[in-house]
Structures are given as C-alpha cells and as structure tokens.
Scaffold this motif. Structure first.
Motif, PDB file in Angstrom:
ATOM      1  N   LYS A   1     -16.035  33.572  -1.342  1.00 26.09           N
ATOM      2  CA  LYS A   1     -16.787  34.308  -0.332  1.00 26.09           C
ATOM      3  C   LYS A   1     -16.168  34.129   1.047  1.00 26.09           C
ATOM      4  CE  LYS A   1     -21.415  35.409   1.241  1.00 26.09           C
ATOM      5  NZ  LYS A   1     -22.864  35.205   1.031  1.00 26.09           N
ATOM      6  N   ARG A   2     -15.645  32.929   1.319  1.00 22.70           N
ATOM      7  CA  ARG A   2     -14.995  32.702   2.606  1.00 22.70           C
ATOM      8  C   ARG A   2     -13.750  33.583   2.742  1.00 22.70           C
ATOM      9  NH1 ARG A   2     -13.531  27.656   1.979  1.00 22.70           N
ATOM     10  NH2 ARG A   2     -15.566  26.853   2.585  1.00 22.70           N
ATOM     11  N   ALA A   3     -13.023  33.732   1.642  1.00 24.34           N
ATOM     12  CA  ALA A   3     -11.782  34.509   1.688  1.00 24.34           C
ATOM     13  C   ALA A   3     -12.029  36.009   1.616  1.00 24.34           C
ATOM     14  CB  ALA A   3     -10.866  34.077   0.539  1.00 24.34           C
ATOM     15  N   ARG A   4     -13.021  36.439   0.816  1.00 24.76           N
ATOM     16  CA  ARG A   4     -13.209  37.861   0.539  1.00 24.76           C
ATOM     17  C   ARG A   4     -14.429  38.483   1.211  1.00 24.76           C
ATOM     18  NH1 ARG A   4      -9.172  40.387  -2.721  1.00 24.76           N
ATOM     19  NH2 ARG A   4      -7.622  38.722  -2.845  1.00 24.76           N
ATOM     20  N   GLY A   5     -15.297  37.656   1.737  1.00 34.54           N
ATOM     21  CA  GLY A   5     -16.470  38.186   2.408  1.00 34.54           C
ATOM     22  C   GLY A   5     -17.613  38.535   1.489  1.00 34.54           C
TER      23      GLY A   5
ATOM     24  N   SER B   1     -19.494  37.464  -2.589  1.00 35.70           N
ATOM     25  CA  SER B   1     -19.516  36.483  -3.670  1.00 35.70           C
ATOM     26  C   SER B   1     -18.746  37.022  -4.877  1.00 35.70           C
ATOM     27  CB  SER B   1     -20.959  36.188  -4.082  1.00 35.70           C
ATOM     28  OG  SER B   1     -21.533  37.348  -4.684  1.00 35.70           O
ATOM     29  N   PRO B   2     -18.352  36.150  -5.815  1.00 37.01           N
ATOM     30  CA  PRO B   2     -17.678  36.630  -7.026  1.00 37.01           C
ATOM     31  C   PRO B   2     -18.498  37.659  -7.802  1.00 37.01           C
ATOM     32  CG  PRO B   2     -17.396  34.267  -6.820  1.00 37.01           C
ATOM     33  CD  PRO B   2     -18.365  34.675  -5.748  1.00 37.01           C
ATOM     34  N   SER B   3     -19.809  37.439  -7.912  1.00 33.83           N
ATOM     35  CA  SER B   3     -20.644  38.382  -8.667  1.00 33.83           C
ATOM     36  C   SER B   3     -20.710  39.736  -7.967  1.00 33.83           C
ATOM     37  CB  SER B   3     -22.050  37.816  -8.858  1.00 33.83           C
ATOM     38  OG  SER B   3     -22.645  37.501  -7.609  1.00 33.83           O
ATOM     39  N   THR B   4     -20.756  39.729  -6.633  1.00 33.68           N
ATOM     40  CA  THR B   4     -20.765  40.986  -5.897  1.00 33.68           C
ATOM     41  C   THR B   4     -19.441  41.731  -6.061  1.00 33.68           C
ATOM     42  OG1 THR B   4     -22.316  40.112  -4.267  1.00 33.68           O
ATOM     43  CG2 THR B   4     -21.038  42.054  -3.626  1.00 33.68           C
ATOM     44  N   CYS B   5     -18.355  40.978  -6.032  1.00 30.93           N
ATOM     45  CA  CYS B   5     -17.028  41.583  -6.250  1.00 30.93           C
ATOM     46  C   CYS B   5     -16.985  42.283  -7.606  1.00 30.93           C
ATOM     47  CB  CYS B   5     -15.964  40.498  -6.165  1.00 30.93           C
ATOM     48  SG  CYS B   5     -14.290  41.060  -6.527  1.00 30.93           S
ATOM     49  N   ARG B   6     -17.504  41.625  -8.619  1.00 29.63           N
ATOM     50  CA  ARG B   6     -17.521  42.219  -9.962  1.00 29.63           C
ATOM     51  C   ARG B   6     -18.407  43.455  -9.987  1.00 29.63           C
ATOM     52  NH1 ARG B   6     -18.082  38.184 -14.654  1.00 29.63           N
ATOM     53  NH2 ARG B   6     -15.824  38.587 -14.789  1.00 29.63           N
ATOM     54  N   HIS B   7     -19.536  43.384  -9.352  1.00 36.80           N
ATOM     55  CA  HIS B   7     -20.469  44.512  -9.347  1.00 36.80           C
ATOM     56  C   HIS B   7     -19.863  45.712  -8.613  1.00 36.80           C
ATOM     57  CE1 HIS B   7     -24.241  46.701  -9.190  1.00 36.80           C
ATOM     58  NE2 HIS B   7     -24.065  46.869  -7.887  1.00 36.80           N
ATOM     59  N   GLN B   8     -19.180  45.474  -7.504  1.00 44.47           N
ATOM     60  CA  GLN B   8     -18.584  46.565  -6.747  1.00 44.47           C
ATOM     61  C   GLN B   8     -17.493  47.281  -7.526  1.00 44.47           C
ATOM     62  OE1 GLN B   8     -17.329  44.527  -3.176  1.00 44.47           O
ATOM     63  NE2 GLN B   8     -19.289  44.869  -2.125  1.00 44.47           N
ATOM     64  N   ALA B   9     -16.836  46.547  -8.424  1.00 44.97           N
ATOM     65  CA  ALA B   9     -15.764  47.160  -9.216  1.00 44.97           C
ATOM     66  C   ALA B   9     -16.290  48.093 -10.290  1.00 44.97           C
ATOM     67  CB  ALA B   9     -14.919  46.072  -9.870  1.00 44.97           C
ATOM     68  N   HIS B  10     -17.565  47.983 -10.597  1.00 43.65           N
ATOM     69  CA  HIS B  10     -18.155  48.798 -11.650  1.00 43.65           C
ATOM     70  C   HIS B  10     -19.194  49.749 -11.074  1.00 43.65           C
ATOM     71  CE1 HIS B  10     -16.552  45.228 -13.783  1.00 43.65           C
ATOM     72  NE2 HIS B  10     -16.307  46.080 -14.741  1.00 43.65           N
TER      73      HIS B  10
END
Length: 311
Positions: A296-300, A302-311
C-alpha cells in the motif's frame, strides 16, 4: 538471469502476430488500435512511419531499418510521407477513408499480403502483446518511436525472419517467435547503446559490480538480501557498494528490491488466484501484514484492492 532477459520473460514478450506486406507504391496503412509494442522493418524499398497522436514529423525508413513503436498509439506506415490515407486497420478489420469496411487483404502467401508487383516495398510488422506492470519497465527503455538503422547483425536476422514468414510448416509459429525475439533484443541493444535517455538501472548494467548485483536481485527477488551480502557477492565493501549502487541506479539497493518485488506482486495479484499470503511469500515476505503495508505504501492501494481493480 540478466535484467533485460528477466523483463522480456516476465512481460510475456514471446508471442506476436507477424505479417509481411509486399506492396507497390503508393500505399498507406493506419493502425488504429496498436498493441503495447510494435516491431517493423523495411526489407526492400523505402517507407515512412508517423505517430498520428504525436506532433513529430514522419520518419523515413531505409531498407534494413527497424522501427519500434512503444505504446498503444495510432500510427501510419506508408511508402512516402506524402501518400494520402488509404486504409485503417481497426479490430483486425480494414476500413476505407469513408468508414466503410474494405475487402480483405490479397494474400500472396501465409502471413503475406499485398500485390507482389515489381518495385514493391517489402515490410515486416509484428505486434507484441505485452502484459502487466513489468512491461512498463521494459517500455520505459524506449521513446514512443525508436528507429534502429540497418546493421549487419540485425540484417542477417531479418533475412532469416523474412524467409520464414511465408512458409507454413510444422512448428512455424515457434520459429517465427524465436527469430522475432532475436530481432527485438538486437534492436533494443542497438537503440540503448546510442540513447542518452535510458533509465538509470539500465545504464548501471554496464558497471561490473552493480550490474552483477542487479542480476542477483532479479534472479532471486524473494531472497532475504542484505546490503552486506550483496556487497560481498560483488567484491566491494558494504559502504562502497551502497554508495555506488545509489549513485548509478538512483536509489539504495533494498529500495530498488522493494520496488521490483511490488511490481512482481502486482502482476501476481492480477493474473493469479493466489492468496495475498502466498503472493507475499513469493516476493520475499514471511508476514502477509508486513507485505500489505509495504504494498500500500508503494502502490497507494491494498493488495486486495489491486486485485479487485484488475477485474
């Protein structure tokens, strides 16, 4: 594994659509929905290429020149910059200037189209479908349009590729993909050898110690590296190594490693169903919570949000 090989492998720059155009002037083709990376080469005659969304002037291509188009922008290739627009390729279909769909290509041979008449220009075009955050690092090596002049090494490989394009034998796609990969790597090398605007990490590859350290980090990014261990591996003191790495790469060794791990993690989250805990371990974190905080510090997000945005 060296850094460029690692990027090409992880970006999935392995399968490409290869086509050959043999067309007598005047001709002009616009590609409206280009892939992230396009490789074009003039095998015979002369051509020009223009980025339609850029204010730059068209660039002429002599026989043997290779053009790399980085980014999915609209571009036009033609026998001459002054040739009027003739057809647009969009979604795999050919359209005339008025918008109506044109008849199919005149196929001369497998993967080859045009008229094949005397005096024709011969062009090779390959569309690479790159993938993931890793591809951004690969594309960062290039401007929107890079032209590599003809040379003996690229010329020999282009001749082999041209000879194979029109063949239709078992294993043909594998042959074409490997030859095209060779053309791409040679073109990237040639471009990077002359470019003054490369990312710092690529310039650092020329330093024996720092280049070796980068190779180690890419070979085993999940390892619990320390600055002292990396320094020992490349034969420098800890202080000398840390200072040299930061100067050449633009950031400290472990900061670079964290950024690379987050890039790998983002692609794993988008492309697989692995849990956050599994992804964390695969990129070097024993604790999923610590990984989530770092991500989250690097990407802004959370990992779960990143996964959700990709789908």
């Amino acid at each position: 594994m060296d850094v460029l090989t690692d990027l090409l492998h992880r970006a999935r720059a392995r399968t490409a659509l290869v086509r050959q155009l043999i067309q007598r002037p005047p001709w002009s083709v616009t590609y409206a929905d280009a892939p992230p990376l396009t490789v074009m080469a003039t095998l015979g005659g002369q051509a020009s290429i223009r980025l339609d969304d850029s204010p730059g002037a068209p660039v002429r291509l002599a026989a043997g020149d290779i053009a790399l188009v980085a980014g999915a922008g609209r571009h036009t290739i033609a026998d001459d910059p002054g040739t009027p627009h003739q057809v647009t390729i969009r979604g795999g279909r050919k359209y005339l200037p008025g918008g109506e769909q044109a008849a199919g290509h005149w196929n001369l041979a497998p993967r080859t189209y045009g008229d094949g008449l005397p005096g024709a220009t011969i062009m090779l075009r390959a569309a690479y479908e790159l993938h993931g955050d890793v591809s951004d690092r690969l594309l960062a090596l290039l401007p929107p349009l890079a032209v590599v002049p003809a040379g003996p090494r690229t010329g020999a490989t282009l001749e082999l590729l041209a000879a194979e394009v029109a063949r239709d034998e078992p294993g043909q796609d594998a042959v074409l993909n490997r030859l095209l990969d060779l053309v791409l790597v040679l073109a990237l090398r040639a471009w990077c050898a002359e470019s003054a605007t490369l990312p710092a990490w690529y310039r650092a590859l020329g330093d024996p110690a720092i280049g070796e350290a980068l190779r180690l980090l890419h070979t085993d990014p999940a390892r619990r590296w320390t600055v002292a261990e990396l320094a020992a591996k490349v034969g420098l003191s800890r202080a000398a190594f840390a200072a040299r790495f930061a100067t050449l790469v633009g950031e400290p060794p472990l900061t670079y490693l964290t950024g690379w791990r987050m890039t790998l993690a983002a692609d794993l989250l988008r492309d697989t169903e692995k849990t956050v805990a599994v992804v964390a371990r695969e990129v070097g974190y024993l604790d999923a919570f610590a990984f989530s905080v770092a991500f989250k510090r690097a990407r802004g997000v959370s990992p779960s949000t990143c996964r959700h945005q990709a789908h």
